[in-house]
Design a protein around this motif. Structure first.
Motif, PDB file in Angstrom:
ATOM      1  N   UNK A  91       0.829  -1.207   0.000  1.00 54.66           N
ATOM      2  CA  UNK A  91       0.000   0.000   0.000  1.00 54.66           C
ATOM      3  C   UNK A  91       0.862   1.255   0.000  1.00 54.66           C
ATOM      4  N   UNK A  92       2.001   1.200   0.684  1.00 57.52           N
ATOM      5  CA  UNK A  92       2.856   2.381   0.777  1.00 57.52           C
ATOM      6  C   UNK A  92       4.041   2.327  -0.186  1.00 57.52           C
ATOM      7  N   UNK A  93       3.947   1.444  -1.185  1.00 55.44           N
ATOM      8  CA  UNK A  93       4.909   1.473  -2.284  1.00 55.44           C
ATOM      9  C   UNK A  93       6.133   0.609  -2.141  1.00 55.44           C
ATOM     10  N   UNK A  94       6.123  -0.343  -1.211  1.00 50.77           N
ATOM     11  CA  UNK A  94       7.272  -1.220  -1.017  1.00 50.77           C
ATOM     12  C   UNK A  94       6.966  -2.611  -1.539  1.00 50.77           C
ATOM     13  N   UNK A  95       7.942  -3.214  -2.192  1.00 49.37           N
ATOM     14  CA  UNK A  95       7.730  -4.509  -2.808  1.00 49.37           C
ATOM     15  C   UNK A  95       7.909  -5.689  -1.885  1.00 49.37           C
ATOM     16  N   UNK A  96       8.360  -5.441  -0.660  1.00 52.09           N
ATOM     17  CA  UNK A  96       8.568  -6.542   0.281  1.00 52.09           C
ATOM     18  C   UNK A  96       8.410  -6.030   1.708  1.00 52.09           C
ATOM     19  N   UNK A  97       8.135  -6.948   2.614  1.00 57.40           N
ATOM     20  CA  UNK A  97       8.037  -6.564   4.031  1.00 57.40           C
ATOM     21  C   UNK A  97       9.398  -6.138   4.569  1.00 57.40           C
ATOM     22  N   UNK A  98      10.478  -6.695   4.011  1.00 58.26           N
ATOM     23  CA  UNK A  98      11.814  -6.337   4.473  1.00 58.26           C
ATOM     24  C   UNK A  98      12.116  -4.866   4.167  1.00 58.26           C
ATOM     25  N   UNK A  99      11.803  -4.443   2.928  1.00 58.45           N
ATOM     26  CA  UNK A  99      12.052  -3.050   2.544  1.00 58.45           C
ATOM     27  C   UNK A  99      11.198  -2.100   3.379  1.00 58.45           C
ATOM     28  N   UNK A 100       9.939  -2.470   3.588  1.00 56.08           N
ATOM     29  CA  UNK A 100       9.049  -1.648   4.405  1.00 56.08           C
ATOM     30  C   UNK A 100       9.561  -1.563   5.845  1.00 56.08           C
ATOM     31  N   UNK A 101       9.990  -2.686   6.383  1.00 57.97           N
ATOM     32  CA  UNK A 101      10.474  -2.711   7.768  1.00 57.97           C
ATOM     33  C   UNK A 101      11.711  -1.832   7.938  1.00 57.97           C
ATOM     34  N   UNK A 102      12.612  -1.836   6.928  1.00 52.91           N
ATOM     35  CA  UNK A 102      13.798  -0.981   7.010  1.00 52.91           C
ATOM     36  C   UNK A 102      13.401   0.494   7.039  1.00 52.91           C
ATOM     37  N   UNK A 103      12.463   0.864   6.167  1.00 50.83           N
ATOM     38  CA  UNK A 103      12.009   2.253   6.132  1.00 50.83           C
ATOM     39  C   UNK A 103      11.310   2.616   7.438  1.00 50.83           C
ATOM     40  N   UNK A 104      10.494   1.708   7.945  1.00 51.42           N
ATOM     41  CA  UNK A 104       9.759   1.941   9.186  1.00 51.42           C
ATOM     42  C   UNK A 104      10.727   2.139  10.348  1.00 51.42           C
ATOM     43  N   UNK A 105      11.733   1.282  10.416  1.00 54.82           N
ATOM     44  CA  UNK A 105      12.715   1.365  11.507  1.00 54.82           C
ATOM     45  C   UNK A 105      13.544   2.641  11.399  1.00 54.82           C
ATOM     46  N   UNK A 106      13.850   3.075  10.167  1.00 52.89           N
ATOM     47  CA  UNK A 106      14.667   4.282   9.999  1.00 52.89           C
ATOM     48  C   UNK A 106      13.952   5.518  10.514  1.00 52.89           C
ATOM     49  N   UNK A 107      12.613   5.504  10.526  1.00 49.84           N
ATOM     50  CA  UNK A 107      11.837   6.642  11.018  1.00 49.84           C
ATOM     51  C   UNK A 107      11.522   6.492  12.502  1.00 49.84           C
TER      52      UNK A 107
ATOM     53  N   UNK B  28      12.679   4.048  14.698  1.00 48.48           N
ATOM     54  CA  UNK B  28      13.717   3.494  15.556  1.00 48.48           C
ATOM     55  C   UNK B  28      13.447   2.066  16.001  1.00 48.48           C
ATOM     56  N   UNK B  29      12.268   1.548  15.678  1.00 47.34           N
ATOM     57  CA  UNK B  29      11.896   0.161  15.984  1.00 47.34           C
ATOM     58  C   UNK B  29      11.165  -0.405  14.776  1.00 47.34           C
ATOM     59  N   UNK B  30      11.074  -1.733  14.695  1.00 45.98           N
ATOM     60  CA  UNK B  30      10.415  -2.380  13.590  1.00 45.98           C
ATOM     61  C   UNK B  30       8.918  -2.530  13.803  1.00 45.98           C
ATOM     62  N   UNK B  31       8.168  -2.887  12.751  1.00 40.60           N
ATOM     63  CA  UNK B  31       6.723  -3.085  12.870  1.00 40.60           C
ATOM     64  C   UNK B  31       6.347  -4.112  13.943  1.00 40.60           C
ATOM     65  N   UNK B  32       7.145  -5.169  14.062  1.00 41.78           N
ATOM     66  CA  UNK B  32       6.857  -6.193  15.059  1.00 41.78           C
ATOM     67  C   UNK B  32       6.944  -5.652  16.477  1.00 41.78           C
ATOM     68  N   UNK B  33       7.928  -4.791  16.721  1.00 42.91           N
ATOM     69  CA  UNK B  33       8.078  -4.182  18.046  1.00 42.91           C
ATOM     70  C   UNK B  33       6.876  -3.304  18.383  1.00 42.91           C
ATOM     71  N   UNK B  34       6.415  -2.557  17.378  1.00 43.17           N
ATOM     72  CA  UNK B  34       5.279  -1.660  17.600  1.00 43.17           C
ATOM     73  C   UNK B  34       4.018  -2.465  17.876  1.00 43.17           C
ATOM     74  N   UNK B  35       3.833  -3.563  17.158  1.00 39.33           N
ATOM     75  CA  UNK B  35       2.651  -4.393  17.400  1.00 39.33           C
ATOM     76  C   UNK B  35       2.689  -5.021  18.790  1.00 39.33           C
ATOM     77  N   UNK B  36       3.877  -5.337  19.250  1.00 37.66           N
ATOM     78  CA  UNK B  36       4.000  -5.976  20.562  1.00 37.66           C
ATOM     79  C   UNK B  36       3.897  -4.972  21.699  1.00 37.66           C
ATOM     80  N   UNK B  37       4.568  -3.811  21.524  1.00 36.33           N
ATOM     81  CA  UNK B  37       4.694  -2.866  22.641  1.00 36.33           C
ATOM     82  C   UNK B  37       3.870  -1.592  22.461  1.00 36.33           C
ATOM     83  N   UNK B  38       3.304  -1.385  21.253  1.00 39.85           N
ATOM     84  CA  UNK B  38       2.536  -0.169  21.003  1.00 39.85           C
ATOM     85  C   UNK B  38       3.387   1.056  20.718  1.00 39.85           C
ATOM     86  N   UNK B  39       4.667   0.897  20.641  1.00 34.27           N
ATOM     87  CA  UNK B  39       5.571   2.025  20.390  1.00 34.27           C
ATOM     88  C   UNK B  39       7.004   1.635  20.717  1.00 34.27           C
ATOM     89  N   UNK B  40       7.927   2.601  20.765  1.00 41.82           N
ATOM     90  CA  UNK B  40       7.696   4.039  20.605  1.00 41.82           C
ATOM     91  C   UNK B  40       7.498   4.428  19.137  1.00 41.82           C
TER      92      UNK B  40
END
Length: 325
Positions: free
Chosen positions: A113-129, A131-143
């Motif tokens: 949906x946000x223009x990434x061809x793989x979950x790995x590429x999306x996760x890298x972009x997500x973490x770069x903004x 500071x944590x990965x999507x899995x961490x956010x789902x588990x802890x709600x943040x930061x």
């Protein structure tokens, strides 16, 4: 190939824009610009970005719709926002995508949906903004780190006069010694300093003797700059002089061919390089929003007219290639 802003990873990047009050899209899908000033264009750009975060948008087409050029739009955005346009879009995408991640939808579907061809590429972009990965956010709600939507405003105080002239110059050449160096916004650039220091004193004198046209004197030339003006990106720095188009260039010197065109010339005098960097910033915040000119592709040139022995202060001119807006 046309430059398109996408998700942020090379080969997988996506669109850019945001929407602002007063921005309309007509039946052709093109923006209707109110005003036509730099500030108005940037605000409509920002609003359009937010309205199309999951779409691919052509920056060049959008710039035309806003009554300007992609080159000028990118340069003004990075100068005023303090970050490249592509970086702002990535931050806004990941800010909004965080909500989708928290809702625990399929990660691959969110990535696409946000223009990434793989979950790995999306996760890298997500973490770069964030500071944590999507899995961490789902588990802890943040930061989560939020990039607010930008809003550009022009504040006019009228207490600063910019010493500027417009020069219509025929084609000329910039000749000297060049090196690839990183772009640094604040303070002296040690890579440029090292490059200049590597040249013997006699070479500086020889270059000055070769100068036979404006801009006069020894020049500091920046060329091949990243369109987004990203700090840390590489540019070509040339330490040299200007010569006429017909001047023969010594074989041991590098040359940049400069086509005929109009230049805005800004005078700066004071503590160096702080005064020059201040004038650079003022061109974006004060001069371009208040004058019917815009940047065009080409090298930026600093002509040092006079300086202290230790270069702590200097009188110089900043030459920027411009065209009528």
């Amino acid at each position: 190939m046309r430059d398109r802003l996408t998700g942020g990873m090379q080969g997988e990047r996506r669109s850019n824009r945001t929407a602002i009050v007063g921005c309309e899209v007509n039946q052709t899908g093109r923006l209707v610009v109110e005003g036509g000033t730099v500030i108005s264009a940037l605000n409509q750009l920002v609003d359009f970005i937010d309205g199309h975060l999951t779409e691919e948008i052509d920056i060049d087409d959008l710039a035309v719709s806003l009554g300007t050029t992609e080159y000028h739009l990118r340069r003004m955005f990075s100068s005023l926002a303090g970050m490249p346009l592509s970086e702002y879009v990535r931050r806004r995408r990941m800010t909004v995508a965080a909500t989708d991640v928290l809702e625990k939808g399929e990660l691959l579907a969110i990535a696409v949906r946000y223009g990434y061809g793989s979950t790995e590429a999306f996760s890298r972009a997500f973490r770069s903004v964030h500071g944590v990965g999507p899995g961490d956010v789902r588990r802890d709600g943040g930061p989560l780190r939020t990039q607010p939507q930008l809003r550009f405003r022009l504040t006019i105080e009228g207490n600063t006069t910019m010493d500027t002239r417009i020069a219509d110059r025929p084609a000329f050449r910039l000749i000297g010694h060049s090196a690839r160096v990183p772009l640094i916004y604040h303070g002296p650039n040690p890579h440029i300093q090292a490059h200049i220091a590597s040249l013997p004193a006699a070479e500086h004198a020889r270059l000055k003797e070769l100068n036979n046209t404006d801009p006069a004197g020894l020049l500091q030339v920046s060329a091949d700059v990243d369109p987004d003006y990203t700090e840390g990106s590489e540019l070509t720095y040339l330490h040299g002089v200007a010569v006429t188009e017909t001047t023969t260039v010594p074989e041991e010197l590098d040359a940049i061919e400069v086509p005929a065109g109009i230049w805005a010339v800004f005078h700066a005098e004071g503590a160096y390089p702080a005064v020059l960097q201040s004038v650079w910033a003022s061109t974006a915040t004060d001069w371009f929003p208040s004058n019917p000119w815009r940047l065009r592709p080409g090298p930026s040139i600093v002509a040092v007219l006079d300086r202290a022995a230790d270069f702590s202060t200097a009188s110089c001119e900043l030459w920027l290639p411009v065209e009528r807006a």
